[in-house]
Design an enzyme around this catalytic site. Structure first.
Site, PDB file in Angstrom:
ATOM      1  N   LYS A   1      27.934  42.614  40.812  1.00 35.01           N
ATOM      2  CA  LYS A   1      28.842  42.840  41.932  1.00 35.01           C
ATOM      3  C   LYS A   1      30.264  42.656  41.408  1.00 35.01           C
ATOM      4  O   LYS A   1      30.737  41.539  41.234  1.00 35.01           O
ATOM      5  CB  LYS A   1      28.559  41.853  43.067  1.00 35.01           C
ATOM      6  CG  LYS A   1      28.928  42.355  44.469  1.00 35.01           C
ATOM      7  CD  LYS A   1      30.409  42.541  44.713  1.00 35.01           C
ATOM      8  CE  LYS A   1      31.118  41.216  44.932  1.00 35.01           C
ATOM      9  NZ  LYS A   1      32.566  41.434  45.270  1.00 35.01           N
TER      10      LYS A   1
ATOM     11  N   GLU B   1      31.922  29.624  36.597  1.00 34.51           N
ATOM     12  CA  GLU B   1      33.166  29.472  35.822  1.00 34.51           C
ATOM     13  C   GLU B   1      34.287  29.629  36.826  1.00 34.51           C
ATOM     14  O   GLU B   1      34.550  30.711  37.327  1.00 34.51           O
ATOM     15  CB  GLU B   1      33.223  30.532  34.710  1.00 34.51           C
ATOM     16  CG  GLU B   1      34.222  30.186  33.616  1.00 34.51           C
ATOM     17  CD  GLU B   1      35.592  30.776  33.875  1.00 34.51           C
ATOM     18  OE1 GLU B   1      36.463  30.012  34.383  1.00 34.51           O
ATOM     19  OE2 GLU B   1      35.792  31.955  33.606  1.00 34.51           O
TER      20      GLU B   1
ATOM     21  N   CYS C   1      42.195  31.922  34.506  1.00 34.97           N
ATOM     22  CA  CYS C   1      41.829  30.563  34.877  1.00 34.97           C
ATOM     23  C   CYS C   1      42.164  29.570  33.772  1.00 34.97           C
ATOM     24  O   CYS C   1      42.377  28.389  34.035  1.00 34.97           O
ATOM     25  CB  CYS C   1      40.358  30.501  35.235  1.00 34.97           C
ATOM     26  SG  CYS C   1      39.279  31.289  34.037  1.00 34.97           S
TER      27      CYS C   1
ATOM     28  N   GLU D   1      46.171  25.554  41.759  1.00 37.98           N
ATOM     29  CA  GLU D   1      46.129  26.731  40.895  1.00 37.98           C
ATOM     30  C   GLU D   1      46.916  27.872  41.539  1.00 37.98           C
ATOM     31  O   GLU D   1      46.567  28.339  42.620  1.00 37.98           O
ATOM     32  CB  GLU D   1      44.687  27.166  40.636  1.00 37.98           C
ATOM     33  CG  GLU D   1      44.584  28.310  39.638  1.00 37.98           C
ATOM     34  CD  GLU D   1      43.147  28.679  39.316  1.00 37.98           C
ATOM     35  OE1 GLU D   1      42.894  29.065  38.154  1.00 37.98           O
ATOM     36  OE2 GLU D   1      42.288  28.595  40.209  1.00 37.98           O
TER      37      GLU D   1
END
Length: 493
Positions: A190, A265, A299, A395
């Protein structure tokens, strides 16, 4: 803007926009489509079939048939390895087209896509193909009464759901797909709804490589529908997800129904530490690239910069000068170094953090939009923000770094570890003892010393704390796509 200066024609028609299920490109069952946009212009690239829960069901059923009854898990290991290697070769041959799709859909510079990201993805398939012939067990001497031959063997898990993010669509798809295939699993991928095009193209290349129909299925769609159904599906044996920590929690909740394996992750707020004895010129260059590459949409980006007080002013000034020289623009322009943010939604989110940052620290450079078209933001450096400020804690996922001072090793390790994340980190020093001391004490899955952002197919990558579970790449990843069976044979029986 004329396309005459472009190395490739961005306006060329897109070939694959349907769902790939059981070896065929098909429309969604309900006929729905969604627009995918060029983040450099905001213009519609094309319409893509919008897979929903019912489409995930038929893709999973195709993958289940291919695993339970098809040839892929039963192929000789060298045959499976050869098909995966061919997929790497086809990626290299298709570099211009698949690189064009990455730039159109995600925004990264075309030169980087073709010259860096596509070859890296191909190398991943080449490297991982070898594990198809190296899934070995061991013999175990046991002490139970009697005589026994006891051994273990590694086996595929079955059907694996792969949920891929929008920041590195091709490469993270490769990170997940290559080991899954090498182990003999079948998959449903996906892709992120913002960047489905290169993954659909990758699905076509899988067929061309000789990977049987149903082994690789690609269903574009939204996380709340297609992603949710894939994570909760009772016929899926494992799901591997890369994305935000908040979404990772939802994946876990959805996966608990059949207790499927989960690899996550997730987010990061990585500390990049520069000591006074470092090669300052190298540290400035490496740290600049470590945060601004891919417009900070990584990330692992070094978004928290900790610099020793003795060299703080020099480092911050040097990074600010480099940041001001970075060419921000359309990825198809030859001199572009960083492209746009991926979407208007994400542009608005990062812009909100720029507003927050102005109230929490000093803007050293950047902090504004570039141009009036597309989703471009200047490379930005904040300084002087408190350790508990939002721009230090949260973040941002954009071209934004926050610089802070430190005076000794214990202080900076405490600052670096003062986060719920634990993905990556950087250490810049000429002192071998300092390098190893910090590497051992910092709470992160990856530590780069005197460099930043080095990735290789042989290097495991993943995080600790709220940055996730499991590893991508290297031999470690095979533990996440296989199971261990123990066989105990009574020799005297």
């Amino acid at each position: 803007m004329s396309t005459s200066s472009h190395p490739v024609d961005p306006s060329k028609a897109i070939e694959h926009t349907q769902l790939l299920i059981d070896g065929e490109f098909v429309d969604a069952l309900d006929g729905k489509t969604f627009e995918t946009l060029n983040p450099a212009t905001g213009a519609v690239i094309t319409q893509v079939a919008e897979g929903g829960a019912a489409d995930i069901d038929r893709a999973v059923q195709a993958a289940r048939r291919a695993y339970d009854h098809g040839p892929w898990p039963r192929m000789k290991p060298d045959e499976r390895a050869a098909a995966i290697w061919r997929l790497g070769d086809l990626l290299l041959a298709d570099a211009e087209e698949i690189g064009r799709l990455e730039t159109l859909d995600q925004g990264k510079p075309y030169s980087q896509a073709v010259g860096g990201y596509v070859p890296a993805a191909a190398a991943l398939f080449h490297y991982m193909s070898g594990f198809a012939t190296k899934l070995e067990g061991s013999t175990i001497p046991i002490s139970a009464p009697g005589r026994y031959h006891t051994y273990t063997q590694r086996e595929a898990l079955g059907v694996v759901g792969l949920i891929v993010p929008w920041n590195f669509p091709l490469n993270i798809a490769a990170w997940k797909l290559a080991p899954a295939l090498a182990a003999g699993n079948t998959v449903v991928i996906k892709p992120a709804e913002a960047t489905p095009l290169s993954t659909l193209r990758l699905g076509q290349l899988c067929l061309e490589a000789g990977i049987p129909p149903g082994v690789v299925n690609v269903v574009a769609g939204y996380g709340s529908t297609a992603g949710q159904r894939l994570a909760e599906h009772p016929l899926v044996d494992k799901v591997s997800f890369t994305g935000s920590t908040a979404t990772g929690r939802r994946i876990l909740e959805a996966a608990k129904g059949n207790l499927k394996r989960v690899t996550l992750e997730l987010g990061g707020k990585s500390a990049n530490i520069i000591f006074a004895d470092a090669d300052i010129e190298a540290a400035i260059a490496g740290s600049t690239d470590g945060i601004f590459n891919n417009a900070g949409q990584a990330c692992a980006a070094g978004s928290r910069l900790y610099v020793h007080d003795d060299v703080y002013d020099e480092v911050v000034a040097g990074m600010a000068e480099k940041a001001r020289q970075i060419k921000v623009g359309d990825g198809f322009e030859p001199d572009t170094e960083i492209g746009p943010l991926v979407s208007l939604e994400h542009f608005d989110r990062v812009s909100g953090y720029l507003d927050i940052g102005r109230g929490e620290g000093e803007v050293v450079t950047g902090g504004a939009r570039v141009g009036e078209q597309g989703y471009f933001i200047e490379p930005t450096i904040f300084a002087g923000a408190a350790q508990d400020s939002r721009i230090v804690k949260e973040e941002i996922f954009g071209p934004v770094v926050v610089a802070s001072r430190f005076r000794d090793t214990d202080e900076v390790i405490a600052m670096a570890n003062d986060t719920r994340y634990g993905l990556s980190s950087g250490v810049w020093t000429r002192n071998v003892s300092t390098a190893h001391t910090v590497a051992s004490r910092i709470q992160a899955g990856n530590v780069w010393v005197n460099t930043y952002g080095v990735f290789d197919a042989a290097m495991p990558f993943g995080g600790v704390k709220e940055s996730g579970w499991g590893r991508e790449m290297g031999h470690e990843v095979m533990n996440d796509y296989t199971d261990v069976k123990t066989v105990c044979v009574n020799i005297d029986g």
